[in-house]
Design a protein around this motif. Structure first.
Motif, PDB file in Angstrom:
ATOM      1  N   CYS A   1       0.833  -1.207   0.000  1.00 14.75           N
ATOM      2  CA  CYS A   1       0.000   0.000   0.000  1.00 14.75           C
ATOM      3  C   CYS A   1       0.868   1.257   0.000  1.00 14.75           C
ATOM      4  N   ASP A   2       0.338   2.295  -0.562  1.00 13.92           N
ATOM      5  CA  ASP A   2       0.989   3.599  -0.472  1.00 13.92           C
ATOM      6  C   ASP A   2       0.258   4.412   0.590  1.00 13.92           C
TER       7      ASP A   2
ATOM      8  N   LYS B   1      -3.667  -0.253  -4.867  1.00 13.77           N
ATOM      9  CA  LYS B   1      -3.779  -0.271  -6.324  1.00 13.77           C
ATOM     10  C   LYS B   1      -4.224  -1.649  -6.803  1.00 13.77           C
ATOM     11  N   SER B   2      -4.991  -1.645  -7.898  1.00 14.14           N
ATOM     12  CA  SER B   2      -5.520  -2.876  -8.493  1.00 14.14           C
ATOM     13  C   SER B   2      -6.116  -3.792  -7.427  1.00 14.14           C
ATOM     14  N   PRO B   3      -7.089  -3.318  -6.670  1.00 15.71           N
ATOM     15  CA  PRO B   3      -7.653  -4.109  -5.570  1.00 15.71           C
ATOM     16  C   PRO B   3      -8.392  -5.345  -6.079  1.00 15.71           C
ATOM     17  N   GLU B   4      -8.402  -6.372  -5.266  1.00 18.58           N
ATOM     18  CA  GLU B   4      -9.095  -7.612  -5.611  1.00 18.58           C
ATOM     19  C   GLU B   4     -10.401  -7.702  -4.821  1.00 18.58           C
ATOM     20  N   GLY B   5     -11.323  -8.491  -5.353  1.00 18.15           N
ATOM     21  CA  GLY B   5     -12.549  -8.776  -4.619  1.00 18.15           C
ATOM     22  C   GLY B   5     -13.665  -7.773  -4.790  1.00 18.15           C
ATOM     23  N   LEU B   6     -13.512  -6.783  -5.699  1.00 13.42           N
ATOM     24  CA  LEU B   6     -14.589  -5.817  -5.915  1.00 13.42           C
ATOM     25  C   LEU B   6     -15.671  -6.423  -6.811  1.00 13.42           C
TER      26      LEU B   6
ATOM     27  N   GLY C   1      -8.723   1.589 -10.878  1.00 14.59           N
ATOM     28  CA  GLY C   1      -7.273   1.568 -10.717  1.00 14.59           C
ATOM     29  C   GLY C   1      -6.841   1.399  -9.282  1.00 14.59           C
ATOM     30  N   ALA C   2      -7.657   1.900  -8.343  1.00 14.34           N
ATOM     31  CA  ALA C   2      -7.280   1.845  -6.927  1.00 14.34           C
ATOM     32  C   ALA C   2      -8.490   2.143  -6.063  1.00 14.34           C
TER      33      ALA C   2
ATOM     34  N   THR D   1     -11.441   4.856  -7.613  1.00 14.55           N
ATOM     35  CA  THR D   1     -10.852   5.709  -8.634  1.00 14.55           C
ATOM     36  C   THR D   1     -10.298   4.899  -9.796  1.00 14.55           C
ATOM     37  N   SER D   2     -10.297   5.520 -10.961  1.00 15.32           N
ATOM     38  CA  SER D   2      -9.677   4.907 -12.136  1.00 15.32           C
ATOM     39  C   SER D   2      -8.177   5.197 -12.181  1.00 15.32           C
ATOM     40  N   LEU D   3      -7.709   6.067 -11.327  1.00 17.37           N
ATOM     41  CA  LEU D   3      -6.290   6.425 -11.294  1.00 17.37           C
ATOM     42  C   LEU D   3      -5.481   5.413 -10.487  1.00 17.37           C
ATOM     43  N   ARG D   4      -4.213   5.354 -10.779  1.00 12.70           N
ATOM     44  CA  ARG D   4      -3.284   4.522 -10.009  1.00 12.70           C
ATOM     45  C   ARG D   4      -2.215   5.430  -9.412  1.00 12.70           C
TER      46      ARG D   4
END
Length: 372
Positions: free
Chosen positions: A222-223, A244-249, A257-258, A281-284
């Motif tokens: 994580c950041d 970023k690129s989370p799983e399970g959504l 993206g995050a 968000t679609s941003l990373r």
């Protein structure tokens, strides 16, 4: 004929005049120009717009024909009630977009505001205006009134469609956290940062679970960023965490993206408060970048809504006609935008007074503090 010209008038060349010829005693450009000048200078009603025009008629005649003098307050009201509010808002939006000099990714906050004293058959029980606000430059880019029996959820896509979102980062509160809305933003070339709350229970649970899982692994990958602010008797700690690129959504959310968690610990007046909000968000981007977009969206409350209620008394405005109320709302938002371009003269109220007293300053305001 006027001996000088104010450049913003050209943005209304394509605005249809709703009046029949026999009622065109005053030029449409004169009515719109006097209205904007009056609102900048402190007028908050059609009666006050008329009185401003009468007091400043010699100066106004430098820029507007005013062949039949200053229109009456009834004329201002009738014309604004008859104008197509979508086209009217778009004309102002094009002007404001040209003043918006942001480069690269630009943040656009989409947020709604109820005008409490103006009646309306909307979900909030009154005239409800959804605005697009360029947070970096403090400029209104568009506005859409919630229609009768309508809601923000159905109004936001209409507003977005009227905007150029290429390269923009659109921030929206939970009302805009809809699959179709984020997909539309991406299709129009923008990125999104939307608040995730209980109105999307499945998504909210999945985002919370992603952060719980990361916490179990001591936030590996994580950041994170923390900041502290003190001032005016208030202490606030803010923590931004990005996965970023989370799983399970759940499926169906376009180009995720995050996910972002923003936690706040606040102490003020002897009381402590703790909150945590999630964002999709679609941003990373980094925690610093994404936290900046989140905080920029909060700024629409102070940068626009608070200003409209305190400096322009919008919540007290009782304009009964929905179309007139929406069009006058656009003028107020443009006036606030123009006044905010001057970073030197204090509050919006003080700037409005200064514009009323100093005609050269008013001209600067109308030019956006640059040559037209």
């Amino acid at each position: 004929m006027p001996d000088q010209e104010l450049g913003f008038i050209r943005y209304f060349a394509a605005l249809p005049d709703p009046r029949v010829n026999r009622t065109k005693k005053h030029a449409l450009s004169d009515i719109l120009g006097v209205t904007l000048c009056a609102v900048i200078c402190g007028a908050d009603s059609f009666e006050e717009i008329e009185r401003f025009g009468e007091a400043r008629e010699p100066w106004l005649k430098q820029y507007f024909a005013l062949r039949n003098g200053i229109p009456s307050h009834d004329t201002f009201n009738r014309v604004l009630a008859a104008l197509d509010r979508k086209v009217f808002a778009a004309c102002f939006g094009h002007w404001m977009a040209d003043l918006n000099t942001a480069t690269g990714l630009k943040a656009i906050a989409i947020d709604g505001k109820a005008c409490r004293a103006a009646p309306g058959d909307t979900f909030s029980g009154c005239l409800h205006l959804v605005s697009a606000w360029a947070t970096e430059n403090g400029l209104i880019l568009g506005q859409e009134a919630v229609p009768d029996n309508g809601h923000e959820i159905t109004t936001i896509p209409v507003l977005l469609k009227a905007l150029d979102l290429t390269g923009a980062v659109v921030t929206i509160d939970a009302a805009g956290c809809q699959k179709a809305i984020v997909e539309q933003i991406r299709e129009q070339g923008g990125d999104y940062v939307v608040t995730v709350k209980g109105n999307q229970q499945t998504l909210h649970r999945a985002v919370a679970a992603a952060f719980e899982k990361s916490g179990e692994t001591e936030w590996a990958g994580c950041d994170m960023r923390a900041s502290v602010e003190d001032g005016h008797g208030r202490h606030e700690e803010r923590y931004v965490t990005v996965i970023k690129s989370p799983e399970g959504l759940p499926a169906g959310w376009t180009d995720v993206g995050a996910v972002v968690a923003v936690g706040r610990e606040r102490a003020a007046n002897g009381k402590n408060a703790s909150t945590c909000h999630f964002y999709l968000t679609s941003l990373r981007g980094t925690a610093e970048e994404l936290g900046g977009y989140v905080r920029g969206h909060w700024g629409v409350e102070n940068g626009l809504h608070w200003c409209l209620d305190i400096a322009f008394r919008e919540d007290e405005n009782r304009t009964r006609d929905t179309n007139a109320g929406a069009n006058l709302g656009v003028v107020r938002r443009v006036a606030a935008s123009l006044l905010k371009q001057d970073a030197k003269r204090g509050s919006i109220k003080a700037k409005r007074l200064n514009a009323a007293w100093d005609q050269d300053y008013l001209k600067q305001i109308l030019q956006g503090f640059r040559d037209n």
